[in-house]
Every structure is written in C-alpha cells, then in structure tokens.
Design a protein around this motif. Structure first.
Motif, PDB file in Angstrom:
ATOM      1  N   LEU A  42       4.840   0.161  -9.597  1.00  7.81           N
ATOM      2  CA  LEU A  42       4.056  -0.994  -9.142  1.00  7.81           C
ATOM      3  C   LEU A  42       2.563  -0.724  -9.249  1.00  7.81           C
ATOM      4  O   LEU A  42       1.773  -1.592  -9.576  1.00  7.81           O
ATOM      5  CB  LEU A  42       4.393  -1.294  -7.685  1.00  7.81           C
ATOM      6  CG  LEU A  42       5.343  -2.436  -7.373  1.00  7.81           C
ATOM      7  CD1 LEU A  42       5.507  -2.571  -5.868  1.00  7.81           C
ATOM      8  CD2 LEU A  42       4.865  -3.751  -7.958  1.00  7.81           C
ATOM      9  N   ARG A  43       2.198   0.515  -8.965  1.00  9.55           N
ATOM     10  CA  ARG A  43       0.773   0.869  -8.983  1.00  9.55           C
ATOM     11  C   ARG A  43       0.165   0.826 -10.365  1.00  9.55           C
ATOM     12  O   ARG A  43      -1.040   0.886 -10.506  1.00  9.55           O
ATOM     13  CB  ARG A  43       0.578   2.267  -8.396  1.00  9.55           C
ATOM     14  CG  ARG A  43       0.788   2.288  -6.923  1.00  9.55           C
ATOM     15  CD  ARG A  43      -0.052   3.369  -6.277  1.00  9.55           C
ATOM     16  NE  ARG A  43       0.285   3.388  -4.864  1.00  9.55           N
ATOM     17  CZ  ARG A  43       0.770   4.423  -4.230  1.00  9.55           C
ATOM     18  NH1 ARG A  43       0.930   5.558  -4.866  1.00  9.55           N
ATOM     19  NH2 ARG A  43       1.067   4.359  -2.965  1.00  9.55           N
ATOM     20  N   THR A  44       1.001   0.763 -11.364  1.00 10.24           N
ATOM     21  CA  THR A  44       0.436   0.683 -12.714  1.00 10.24           C
ATOM     22  C   THR A  44      -0.011  -0.747 -13.033  1.00 10.24           C
ATOM     23  O   THR A  44      -0.645  -0.981 -14.051  1.00 10.24           O
ATOM     24  CB  THR A  44       1.468   1.125 -13.782  1.00 10.24           C
ATOM     25  OG1 THR A  44       2.566   0.202 -13.756  1.00 10.24           O
ATOM     26  CG2 THR A  44       1.993   2.528 -13.518  1.00 10.24           C
ATOM     27  N   LEU A  45       0.360  -1.693 -12.158  1.00 11.75           N
ATOM     28  CA  LEU A  45       0.026  -3.098 -12.421  1.00 11.75           C
ATOM     29  C   LEU A  45      -1.322  -3.470 -11.808  1.00 11.75           C
ATOM     30  O   LEU A  45      -1.745  -2.868 -10.830  1.00 11.75           O
ATOM     31  CB  LEU A  45       1.101  -4.006 -11.811  1.00 11.75           C
ATOM     32  CG  LEU A  45       2.536  -3.810 -12.266  1.00 11.75           C
ATOM     33  CD1 LEU A  45       3.434  -4.818 -11.546  1.00 11.75           C
ATOM     34  CD2 LEU A  45       2.656  -3.968 -13.768  1.00 11.75           C
ATOM     35  N   PRO A  46      -1.949  -4.504 -12.354  1.00 14.19           N
ATOM     36  CA  PRO A  46      -3.163  -5.014 -11.714  1.00 14.19           C
ATOM     37  C   PRO A  46      -2.811  -5.530 -10.311  1.00 14.19           C
ATOM     38  O   PRO A  46      -1.682  -5.996 -10.099  1.00 14.19           O
ATOM     39  CB  PRO A  46      -3.598  -6.177 -12.613  1.00 14.19           C
ATOM     40  CG  PRO A  46      -2.840  -6.015 -13.886  1.00 14.19           C
ATOM     41  CD  PRO A  46      -1.601  -5.247 -13.571  1.00 14.19           C
ATOM     42  N   PRO A  47      -3.768  -5.467  -9.357  1.00  9.55           N
ATOM     43  CA  PRO A  47      -3.485  -5.882  -7.982  1.00  9.55           C
ATOM     44  C   PRO A  47      -2.868  -7.276  -7.866  1.00  9.55           C
ATOM     45  O   PRO A  47      -1.966  -7.476  -7.060  1.00  9.55           O
ATOM     46  CB  PRO A  47      -4.860  -5.830  -7.314  1.00  9.55           C
ATOM     47  CG  PRO A  47      -5.623  -4.815  -8.092  1.00  9.55           C
ATOM     48  CD  PRO A  47      -5.130  -4.919  -9.507  1.00  9.55           C
ATOM     49  N   GLY A  48      -3.336  -8.211  -8.674  1.00  2.56           N
ATOM     50  CA  GLY A  48      -2.809  -9.571  -8.585  1.00  2.56           C
ATOM     51  C   GLY A  48      -1.320  -9.633  -8.888  1.00  2.56           C
ATOM     52  O   GLY A  48      -0.564 -10.354  -8.237  1.00  2.56           O
ATOM     53  N   LEU A  50       3.175   9.809  -8.970  1.00  2.00           N
ATOM     54  CA  LEU A  50       2.878   9.655 -10.387  1.00  2.00           C
ATOM     55  C   LEU A  50       3.548  10.744 -11.212  1.00  2.00           C
ATOM     56  O   LEU A  50       4.031  10.490 -12.318  1.00  2.00           O
ATOM     57  CB  LEU A  50       1.359   9.655 -10.608  1.00  2.00           C
ATOM     58  CG  LEU A  50       0.675   8.392 -10.058  1.00  2.00           C
ATOM     59  CD1 LEU A  50      -0.830   8.536 -10.045  1.00  2.00           C
ATOM     60  CD2 LEU A  50       1.071   7.169 -10.861  1.00  2.00           C
ATOM     61  N   ASP A  51       3.563  11.960 -10.651  1.00  2.00           N
ATOM     62  CA  ASP A  51       4.244  13.041 -11.352  1.00  2.00           C
ATOM     63  C   ASP A  51       5.708  12.691 -11.557  1.00  2.00           C
ATOM     64  O   ASP A  51       6.274  12.866 -12.621  1.00  2.00           O
ATOM     65  CB  ASP A  51       4.168  14.351 -10.548  1.00  2.00           C
ATOM     66  CG  ASP A  51       2.777  14.955 -10.652  1.00  2.00           C
ATOM     67  OD1 ASP A  51       1.997  14.470 -11.492  1.00  2.00           O
ATOM     68  OD2 ASP A  51       2.482  15.891  -9.896  1.00  2.00           O
ATOM     69  N   SER A  52       6.291  12.202 -10.478  1.00  2.00           N
ATOM     70  CA  SER A  52       7.723  11.902 -10.553  1.00  2.00           C
ATOM     71  C   SER A  52       7.974  10.794 -11.568  1.00  2.00           C
ATOM     72  O   SER A  52       8.961  10.794 -12.288  1.00  2.00           O
ATOM     73  CB  SER A  52       8.249  11.522  -9.174  1.00  2.00           C
ATOM     74  OG  SER A  52       8.657  10.199  -9.132  1.00  2.00           O
ATOM     75  N   LEU A  53       7.023   9.852 -11.624  1.00  2.00           N
ATOM     76  CA  LEU A  53       7.169   8.771 -12.587  1.00  2.00           C
ATOM     77  C   LEU A  53       7.051   9.306 -14.009  1.00  2.00           C
ATOM     78  O   LEU A  53       7.806   8.928 -14.898  1.00  2.00           O
ATOM     79  CB  LEU A  53       6.093   7.721 -12.337  1.00  2.00           C
ATOM     80  CG  LEU A  53       6.167   6.472 -13.205  1.00  2.00           C
ATOM     81  CD1 LEU A  53       7.445   5.712 -12.918  1.00  2.00           C
ATOM     82  CD2 LEU A  53       4.972   5.586 -12.945  1.00  2.00           C
ATOM     83  N   ALA A  54       6.087  10.211 -14.185  1.00  2.00           N
ATOM     84  CA  ALA A  54       5.860  10.749 -15.522  1.00  2.00           C
ATOM     85  C   ALA A  54       7.053  11.582 -15.993  1.00  2.00           C
ATOM     86  O   ALA A  54       7.451  11.516 -17.145  1.00  2.00           O
ATOM     87  CB  ALA A  54       4.594  11.599 -15.523  1.00  2.00           C
ATOM     88  N   LEU A  60       0.801  -1.231   0.000  1.00  2.00           N
ATOM     89  CA  LEU A  60       0.000   0.000   0.000  1.00  2.00           C
ATOM     90  C   LEU A  60       0.830   1.276   0.000  1.00  2.00           C
ATOM     91  O   LEU A  60       0.300   2.354  -0.240  1.00  2.00           O
ATOM     92  CB  LEU A  60      -0.940  -0.007   1.214  1.00  2.00           C
ATOM     93  CG  LEU A  60      -1.979  -1.136   1.195  1.00  2.00           C
ATOM     94  CD1 LEU A  60      -2.644  -1.285   2.551  1.00  2.00           C
ATOM     95  CD2 LEU A  60      -3.026  -0.875   0.122  1.00  2.00           C
ATOM     96  N   SER A  61       2.111   1.172   0.318  1.00  2.50           N
ATOM     97  CA  SER A  61       3.038   2.313   0.339  1.00  2.50           C
ATOM     98  C   SER A  61       2.796   3.308   1.468  1.00  2.50           C
ATOM     99  O   SER A  61       3.716   3.746   2.116  1.00  2.50           O
ATOM    100  CB  SER A  61       2.995   3.088  -0.981  1.00  2.50           C
ATOM    101  OG  SER A  61       3.246   2.217  -2.030  1.00  2.50           O
ATOM    102  N   ASP A  62       1.550   3.665   1.673  1.00  2.00           N
ATOM    103  CA  ASP A  62       1.250   4.704   2.652  1.00  2.00           C
ATOM    104  C   ASP A  62       1.165   4.092   4.061  1.00  2.00           C
ATOM    105  O   ASP A  62       0.391   3.159   4.282  1.00  2.00           O
ATOM    106  CB  ASP A  62      -0.081   5.356   2.276  1.00  2.00           C
ATOM    107  CG  ASP A  62      -0.506   6.377   3.298  1.00  2.00           C
ATOM    108  OD1 ASP A  62       0.299   7.267   3.584  1.00  2.00           O
ATOM    109  OD2 ASP A  62      -1.628   6.270   3.831  1.00  2.00           O
ATOM    110  N   PRO A  63       1.959   4.606   5.010  1.00  2.45           N
ATOM    111  CA  PRO A  63       1.968   4.015   6.350  1.00  2.45           C
ATOM    112  C   PRO A  63       0.584   4.016   7.022  1.00  2.45           C
ATOM    113  O   PRO A  63       0.241   3.058   7.718  1.00  2.45           O
ATOM    114  CB  PRO A  63       2.945   4.893   7.137  1.00  2.45           C
ATOM    115  CG  PRO A  63       3.823   5.509   6.102  1.00  2.45           C
ATOM    116  CD  PRO A  63       2.977   5.668   4.875  1.00  2.45           C
TER     117      PRO A  63
END
Lengths: 200, 325
Positions: free
Chosen positions: A116-122, A90-94, A27-30
């Motif tokens: 990682l967030r660009t991938l499907p949850p599975g 996402l900005d940083s990724l872009a 989830l990334s966010d603590p």
C-alpha cells in the motif's frame, strides 16, 4: 476555542473504533495512528464552530481523520524513513515470501502494508476506505471530498498497481465476483464490514 | 481475439468505471482469454487481501490520552486567555479568535449555531483533568512569567503573535532543575527550559535556533552548560530533589512531572546527546521540543506532546536541523 470538551469527548467515544480503523490502516504504526487521531480530534474540536451542518457529523469527523493521516503520510514521505518497522516491511516486500505460505497472517499484513505504501496517498486513502474498511464508494467520496468517479478510478488504479506487489500472496486467496468493488450505497457513512461502532 | 486488457482497464471494468462500449469489449475479451481472465481473478483477490489484512485494535490508553488532550485543549482556551491580555491564547491557530459558539454537529440542519459551551466539567472530561491542569500551568508559566526586558534579546523568527515585548519566559527557566536521561546506559544531564515559544511547523527550525541561543545565554548566566554528555554527569551536581529516587515524581517543571519529562527525554534521545529541552507549545498545544545531536553532524528536532513519557513518545513532529554555519 471551539467545541465542548464533554460533548466532543462523547462524539469521539461514539466514533473512535471506526476512526481508529481508518488511522491504523492508513498509517500502520499504532503510535502514528494514535498521534494522527489525537491531532484530528483536537483539530475537529477547534474547528467545530466552522461546522455548518452541511454534512453529517460522521462524514465530517472521518474527513478530518483521513486528512490528518494523509498529512502525516506526506510529511513522512518527505523525510527518509528511519523506523525499523518500515524497513522491515519493505525488506520483506522486496524479498517476498514463499508463494501461498499460510504460516503467518502477520506476514500478509506486513506485505499488504508495504505494498500500500508504494501508492500515492490519494490511492491509499480510497483503498483503505473502500477495500479495507468496506465503505461504499459514495461515502468514501463524501469523506474525501472528491467525486464518486474519482474514487472509482483511484481504486482501480491503486488495485492495478498493487497487483505485482501482492503476486506472491494471491495464490489460493479468496476471490470476489466481478463488480465486487462497485459499492454504490449512499447515505450514512457506514462500512459494509469492520468498524464496529454504532451510528450517530 | 482482441488485444489483451491492461490491469488498470480490468480494475476499472470491475469497478464499473468503463463506458458501455469499452465495457462490452472487455467483457467479450475476458470470455475468450484465459490470461486476462486470470488477471481479473487476481485483481479480485487484491481487494480480498486488503479486506482481510488484520489491524491492531485501539489501545484503551489512546482513548484516555485523546480525552485528556481534549480536556487540555479546553483548559487552554478562553480561561487562560483572560490571564494574558493582548495575547492570543493559541497564537498561530487558524481562526484562533474567541468564537462565542460552536456548531452542534449532531443537530445538523437545525440548531447548529445554538450549541453552547458547557460550563461544567463532565466525568468524561475530568478523566483528563491531570493533563488539563498541567496545560494550565504551562500557559500560566509561559504568559505569567518574566519578560526579558532587553529589546535586543528578542530572538529573530518570532511572529507578531508572540509576546511583543520580547520572549516570555517562566520563572523556572533560569533555575530549571538539572534532570537526567539515559543514553546508552549512561546517565546524562539536561536542564529543561521554557522559552515561551509557540513552535510552528513552518518556522520550527528558526524557532529552535533561537531557543538554542536563549538556552545558551541562560547557561552562560548560570555558569554551567544546560546539558551534559552521557557518562559525564555525577549525582553531586544534580538538583537534589530531581535526582533523589522517588522524589522526582513529586516535582514538576512548567507543569510537567519531572519523572515523565526525564522518561520522555530518555525515550526520544534514544542514546543521542540532548542539546535542548524546551517545555512549551507546538501549534498552541502543550508540547516539549527536544533537540538531539544527529550522528552525522547537525541535530534533530523532536516535538513531543503532553503524553510523552518513557513508555510513549507521543511524537507530534520531527525535523532535522543542519549544523549552523
């Protein structure tokens, strides 16, 4: 009512580091990770009477935590992101970073997270377990309740999809030999690296 | 030279997930193709990058919070149910009956069904005693409260698991103290209610709409709105104990310390106007449902857990609530 708060508290203490590692990487966010972990422990506590001992408690707990995280991810995906942290990631990724910029491990972390967030949850779930936390394929399969073959193919698809997103970070990074990801040890759920707490 | 290998096929090759014939073709191709060999190395680095991504360690307060939540969960179970004949302790929970036992995971394969609930509190569980106590008060407040007697006031959207005679409400509901939150540096007022609703994810919007209606009715009875816009609240109309410095922490509403509730609402509102604060349950666990006005019209529903305070939202769920009409 299901479990015993005392025994459950101890069970949680014994596994918390590993469970946290899954939640925070998924989830990334603590805050989100803490909420998911709490939700999972309460859920496990309530469902303890449904536990029949047909799988190791560690696997069972891990599965509940992974599912709580995946539920949260899906819920989050269903509504527009409002968190500034997400947007920043996402900005940083872009925008990308300077190739091979060694300046910040945190930049790497943000980029990896955003990718990682660009991938499907599975696919995210298998990569968190296998690549990030070093769980053997068989253990990841047991935790996720899917076959080892499915774990492998999701890993492969996920890594291939991450490739373009992480292009700017790959320069000079460490490489592993062929078949490095093909961990096949079965048995107890134990990460090959990371985690840090003891076995039950 | 054979065709180049796709990234996915290469990843499957690395994972040992190719049939033998395909595997040997890929291996042979890699030996003679610098481009695919480079792609293969890149794939290896993806795994290495994932493995090296740092993650924050678990904050100690999360451990405390989860143990407290487990203790609160225990407090919400059979003991509180005994005070509520005919009403489930945790309406809406899957299999929410009263099992006589729980499986002992550690003794898998042996005495799984022999695991009994411990009668005594351990020091571990006692660490969460404050929260557990709060949870008990909430349960007692909700179920031991006054039942609305007018059948017609039963709001739509309640399941059969909700109290059948209407909506249970705590005695504090009508006289909830006027509390404050900060919005954009300005003080605003809200009066918490406890409608007794066990909010559920799928019915959250309809349940919140009925809670808002109940809140409106209560406000009409009381002759003043339950919330006020930032900057319109003066300390004169605040409940003295709730707003006096230092006194707030000794006050509680529905088992929640007023200071924590005010901090929680301030944090969640984050500058928006608060429309409703309903201290109750979400999926059977203690939770506060807060509704704020959304910038573009309509409103936003926030469900915060028992750990919600100024420093931590303990957010369980959120949803948008389109403007009625």
């Amino acid at each position: 009512m299901a479990g015993d708060a005392d025994a459950f508290g101890q069970l949680f203490l014994r596994h918390r580091d590993r469970l946290w590692a899954i939640a925070i990487r998924t989830l990334s966010d603590p805050d989100e990770a803490a909420d998911a972990l709490q939700e999972a422990m309460i859920s496990a506590f309530r469902r303890a009477d449904g536990f029949r001992g047909d799988s190791a408690v560690t696997t069972w707990l891990h599965r509940i935590v992974v599912n709580a995280c995946l539920d949260r991810m899906r819920r989050k995906a269903a509504r527009p992101a409002s968190g500034s942290a997400d947007e920043a990631a996402l900005d940083s990724l872009a925008l990308g970073h300077a190739i091979g910029d060694p300046s910040a491990a945190s930049d790497t972390a943000i980029d990896v997270r955003a990718a990682l967030r660009t991938l499907p949850p599975g696919q995210q779930a298998v990569l968190v377990l296998v690549d990030m936390l070093g769980y053997p394929v068989a253990d990841a399969a047991a935790i996720l309740g899917i076959s080892a073959g499915t774990v492998k193919s999701r890993c492969a698809r996920g890594r291939a999809r991450l490739l373009p997103h992480l292009a700017h970070l790959r320069q000079g990074g460490p490489a592993t030999g062929p078949q490095a990801g093909n961990r096949s040890a079965a048995g107890n759920v134990s990460p090959a690296r990371g985690g840090g707490d003891d076995q039950s | 030279m054979t065709r180049h290998v796709s990234a996915e096929a290469l990843a499957r090759y690395r994972e040992g997930d190719l049939r033998r014939r395909r595997l040997s073709r890929v291996r042979a191709h890699l030996a003679g193709c610098p481009r695919c060999a480079a792609l293969d190395r890149d794939l290896a680095r993806v795994t290495a990058l994932l493995a090296s991504a740092p993650a924050p360690a678990m904050p100690p307060q999360v451990t405390d919070r989860i143990q407290a939540a487990l203790a609160a969960e225990r407090a919400l179970s059979p003991a509180s149910a005994r005070h509520t004949p005919g009403q489930p302790a945790r309406a809406g929970q899957p299999g929410g009956g009263q099992p006589q036992h729980a499986g002992q995971p550690q003794h898998a394969g042996g005495g799984g069904r022999g695991w009994r609930l411990a009668a005594a509190w351990s020091p571990l569980a006692a660490r969460g005693a404050a929260v557990a106590a709060a949870a008990v008060v909430i349960a007692a407040g909700v179920y031991g409260g006054i039942q609305l007697t007018a059948g017609g006031q039963s709001a739509a959207g309640h399941s059969a698991a909700e109290p059948a005679a209407g909506i249970a409400r705590s005695p504090a509901m009508s006289g909830g103290p006027l509390l404050h939150y900060l919005a954009g540096g300005k003080k605003a007022g809200f009066t918490p209610v406890s409608t007794g609703t066990n909010f559920q994810p799928r019915r959250l919007r309809s349940q919140v709409r009925s809670a808002l209606q109940q809140d409106e009715r209560l406000s009409a009875e009381a002759g003043s709105p339950s919330t006020s816009a930032p900057g319109t609240t003066s300390t004169q109309n605040a409940a003295p104990n709730a707003s006096a410095p230092g006194a707030g922490s000794s006050q509680s509403f529905a088992g929640l310390p007023v200071a924590a509730l005010q901090g929680c609402v301030t944090r969640i509102a984050a500058g928006s106007r608060v429309l409703l604060v309903d201290v109750g349950r979400y999926q059977g666990r203690p939770a506060t449902v807060i509704v704020t006005a959304a910038p573009g019209g309509g409103s936003r529903i926030w469900v915060a857990g028992s750990g919600c305070a100024r420093s931590d939202s303990d957010l369980i769920a959120q949803a948008s609530l389109p403007a009625a009409g």
